[in-house]
Design a protein around this motif. Structure first.
Motif, mmCIF file in Angstrom:
data_model
loop_
_atom_site.group_PDB
_atom_site.id
_atom_site.type_symbol
_atom_site.label_atom_id
_atom_site.label_comp_id
_atom_site.label_asym_id
_atom_site.label_seq_id
_atom_site.Cartn_x
_atom_site.Cartn_y
_atom_site.Cartn_z
ATOM 1 N N UNK A 103 0.851 -1.182 0.000
ATOM 2 C CA UNK A 103 0.000 0.000 0.000
ATOM 3 C C UNK A 103 0.891 1.238 0.000
ATOM 4 N N UNK A 104 0.361 2.321 -0.518
ATOM 5 C CA UNK A 104 1.111 3.574 -0.539
ATOM 6 C C UNK A 104 1.400 4.012 0.899
ATOM 7 N N UNK A 105 2.644 4.373 1.160
ATOM 8 C CA UNK A 105 3.051 4.880 2.464
ATOM 9 C C UNK A 105 3.758 6.211 2.236
ATOM 10 N N UNK A 106 3.940 7.011 3.285
ATOM 11 C CA UNK A 106 4.630 8.298 3.080
ATOM 12 C C UNK A 106 6.026 8.094 2.493
ATOM 13 N N UNK A 107 6.346 8.935 1.524
ATOM 14 C CA UNK A 107 7.623 8.872 0.821
ATOM 15 C C UNK A 107 8.445 10.097 1.200
ATOM 16 N N UNK A 108 9.691 9.871 1.582
ATOM 17 C CA UNK A 108 10.590 10.971 1.928
ATOM 18 C C UNK A 108 11.246 11.482 0.650
ATOM 19 N N UNK A 109 11.002 12.762 0.311
ATOM 20 C CA UNK A 109 11.616 13.297 -0.908
ATOM 21 C C UNK A 109 13.132 13.382 -0.784
ATOM 22 N N UNK A 110 13.805 13.252 -1.907
ATOM 23 C CA UNK A 110 15.255 13.375 -1.965
ATOM 24 C C UNK A 110 15.569 14.706 -2.642
ATOM 25 N N UNK A 111 16.294 15.601 -1.950
ATOM 26 C CA UNK A 111 16.587 16.913 -2.539
ATOM 27 C C UNK A 111 17.344 16.799 -3.855
#
Length: 158
Positions: free
Chosen positions: A31-39
């Protein structure tokens, strides 16, 4: 010309179109979970997640395939690939929804013309079930390992 006999694929949807990829390269569907963006990451990299202690790179398949991006995340899933599919990296692909796992006979697969399939990353077109007009529904069978190989090569060469 390759012979497919019975092919097993994961059928998924992006922007209202049905696609499939080889079941052998799919490790799991989450399931979709929070994704940490990569700068400063390229647009096709949505970010990273911690999946049971493993850092997994999440790619936005819409960007990789040049398709519109929908922000509706109600049914979004992540198809996590086996590391061998991405040169040993942990990679997941965001898709709008996962429909099913299909076993497809060779008779239901139309090969793409070689000149088109090289450019479009398409292994073939699967005819399965019925669409709303009573015709066989078309599912585009993509070559995700070739997409990833080319993306990794571009990133490495840059």
């Amino acid at each position: 010309m390759a012979s497919y006999d019975n092919v097993v694929v994961v059928q998924f949807e992006i922007s209202g179109v049905q696609y499939a990829l080889d079941i052998q390269i799919a490790r799991e569907i989450v399931e979709m979970i929070p994704i940490t963006p990569v700068p400063m990451a390229p647009k096709h990299i949505a970010g990273i997640i911690n999946l049971r202690g493993e850092i997994t790179n999440i790619l936005n398949l819409n960007y990789l395939m040049g398709l519109p991006v929908h922000t509706d995340s109600e049914n979004k899933k992540i198809i996590v690939l086996v590391p061998e599919a991405a040169n040993g990296s942990n990679v997941g692909l965001i898709v709008d929804d996962v429909m099913s796992v299909l076993q497809v006979s060779e008779d239901d697969i139309d090969k793409m013309d070689e000149s088109i399939s090289k450019e479009a990353y398409v292994k073939g077109v699967i005819k399965s079930g019925k669409d709303s007009s009573g015709n066989k529904a078309l599912i585009i069978w993509i070559d995700i390992t070739k997409i990833l190989f080319d993306i990794l090569k571009e990133t490495h060469d840059a």
